[in-house]
Design an enzyme around this catalytic site. Structure first.
Site, PDB file in Angstrom:
ATOM      1  N   THR A  99       0.861  -1.185   0.000  1.00  0.00           N
ATOM      2  CA  THR A  99       0.000   0.000   0.000  1.00  0.00           C
ATOM      3  C   THR A  99       0.898   1.235   0.000  1.00  0.00           C
ATOM      4  OG1 THR A  99      -0.162   0.105   2.422  1.00  0.00           O
ATOM      5  CG2 THR A  99      -1.784  -1.275   1.294  1.00  0.00           C
ATOM      6  N   VAL A 155      14.209  -0.022  -0.578  1.00  0.00           N
ATOM      7  CA  VAL A 155      15.294   0.831  -1.091  1.00  0.00           C
ATOM      8  C   VAL A 155      15.735   0.280  -2.446  1.00  0.00           C
ATOM      9  CG1 VAL A 155      17.620   1.730  -0.674  1.00  0.00           C
ATOM     10  CG2 VAL A 155      16.084   1.349   1.254  1.00  0.00           C
ATOM     11  N   ASP A 223      11.343  11.074   0.383  1.00  0.00           N
ATOM     12  CA  ASP A 223      11.475   9.653   0.040  1.00  0.00           C
ATOM     13  C   ASP A 223      12.921   9.187   0.278  1.00  0.00           C
ATOM     14  OD1 ASP A 223      10.576   7.165  -1.558  1.00  0.00           O
ATOM     15  OD2 ASP A 223      12.280   7.898  -2.725  1.00  0.00           O
ATOM     16  N   LYS A 227      14.737   6.375   2.976  1.00  0.00           N
ATOM     17  CA  LYS A 227      15.684   5.346   2.534  1.00  0.00           C
ATOM     18  C   LYS A 227      17.016   5.464   3.276  1.00  0.00           C
ATOM     19  CE  LYS A 227      13.392   4.914  -1.927  1.00  0.00           C
ATOM     20  NZ  LYS A 227      13.228   5.515  -3.257  1.00  0.00           N
ATOM     21  N   GLY A 325       9.741   1.659 -10.506  1.00  0.00           N
ATOM     22  CA  GLY A 325       9.085   0.956 -11.620  1.00  0.00           C
ATOM     23  C   GLY A 325       8.284  -0.217 -11.072  1.00  0.00           C
TER      24      GLY A 325
END
Ligand code: HSE
Length: 353
Positions: A99, A155, A223, A227, A325
């Site tokens: 999600t 990551v 973001d 990471k 992707g």
């Protein structure tokens, strides 16, 4: 051959791509890896939920153009998402959490992981929220219940950085890293170098499935910050939270900045980094940096990511590959499932009740 029953939580691009891989590749996985995946449940805020203990046809799932609440039309389906019921009660060995990332408290994904682990189900996730914000708790819960909590895709999507650093570089003495850890911002900087405006470049990244649901998380560095938290805590023994890391994104970088840098032999990149200082503290930051063109990260283009680990025994070890992707991220989920399979912790860990 071992068959794993899986429940897909969220049916956006990534879990849809995993269903596509199941439809296309189960035979090959059976031959090459000795495993097959059987989708026994899917739940999604938009489509609703479905539980089918014998398995749902993966090809049907990816080929059907479901409307809002459309899973309600399927046998065992409901127009409502029913996440808790699905996670706790579907006969799944592995819960696949994909999600959206909530960078504030990780919810509802943290609860999704907790419910699954409490019921003795393995969890694989691409969701950065639970990993950056609750991994100690979730790892402990997994250990107590004899299951695994795996998150390679949090990551650099399918590019194996976490497991590679933890396992293959074990003993090499990793004391820091610097990396291009956001595909969208790297893609946007590259398209701006090619003359496209910032907003159009972001739209293109969204259409290619690179960007977060809220792309400001990509371009403002948030973001990358999650990471950096994950890598620093996982690999450097840190206890960092996002608020510990100074963070600046690329929204202040203009086409003029990019052109000037190019004329002077530099290129702008958004860099996330952390290293262990002499006093043992971890210093981490996220910021755009002008790199000379001969810097190893300067040539990393498009949505490609790269991370350069600083190690005591090997010097710098750099891994480069896709960082975003749909299929690339779905592969990360598969790699986590393969890790569970190879650890022999196995399928059919049945629910208690
Ligand atoms: N939105 C992220 C990126 C991918 O553009 O790199 C998921 O972490």
């Amino acid at each position: 051959m071992t068959q794993y029953n899986i429940a897909l939580i969220g049916f956006g691009g990534v879990n849809r791509a995993l269903a596509q891989l199941v439809a296309d590749s189960n035979e090959r996985w059976d031959a090459e890896l000795g495993l097959r995946l059987n989708i026994v449940a899917v739940t999604d805020l938009y489509f609703g939920s479905v539980i089918s203990p014998n398995g749902i046809d993966a090809r049907m799932l990816v080929d059907t153009n479901f409307a809002k609440g459309g899973f309600g039309q399927l046998s065992g389906g409901s127009a409502e998402a029913c996440n808790e019921r699905v996670i706790r009660h579907a006969p799944a060995d592995i819960v696949v959490e994909a999600t959206f990332t909530n960078p504030v408290d990780g919810e509802p994904a943290v609860s999704h992981c907790r419910w699954a682990l409490e019921r003795g189900k393995h969890v694989v996730t691409t969701n950065k929220g639970p990993v950056a914000l609750a991994s100690d708790e979730l790892k402990a819960l997994a250990a107590r219940n004899g299951v695994m909590f795996e998150y390679e895709g949090a990551v650099m999507s399918g590019t194996p950085v976490i497991r590679m650093a933890r396992k293959t570089l074990a003993g090499a003495g990793i004391y820091g890293f610097e990396g291009i850890l956001n595909g969208t911002s790297n893609f946007v900087l590259g398209r701006m170098e090619g003359g496209l405006g910032f907003a159009d470049a972001v739209k293109e990244a969204q259409s290619l499935g690179y960007a977060e649901a809220d792309p400001s998380a990509d371009v403002e560095g948030h973001d990358v910050r999650l990471k950096v938290v994950i890598l620093a805590n996982e690999l450097l023994g840190g206890k960092l939270a996002p608020k510990d890391i100074a963070c600046e994104g690329i929204s202040g970088v203009t086409v003029a900045d990019i052109e000037t840098a190019a004329q002077e032999g530099y290129r702008w990149k958004l860099i996330g980094s952390a290293s262990v200082a002499e006093d043992g503290r971890i210093e981490a930051r996220v910021a755009p940096r002008r790199l000379p063109l001969d810097h190893p990260l300067a040539g990393v283009g498009g949505a490609t990511n790269a991370v350069s680990f600083k190690t005591g025994l090997l010097g710098a070890v750099t891994v480069t590959g896709p960082g975003a992707g749909r299929i690339e991220t779905a592969y990360a989920l598969l790699s986590d499932i393969i890790a569970i399979h190879q650890a022999g912790s196995g399928a059919s860990k049945k629910e208690a009740a």
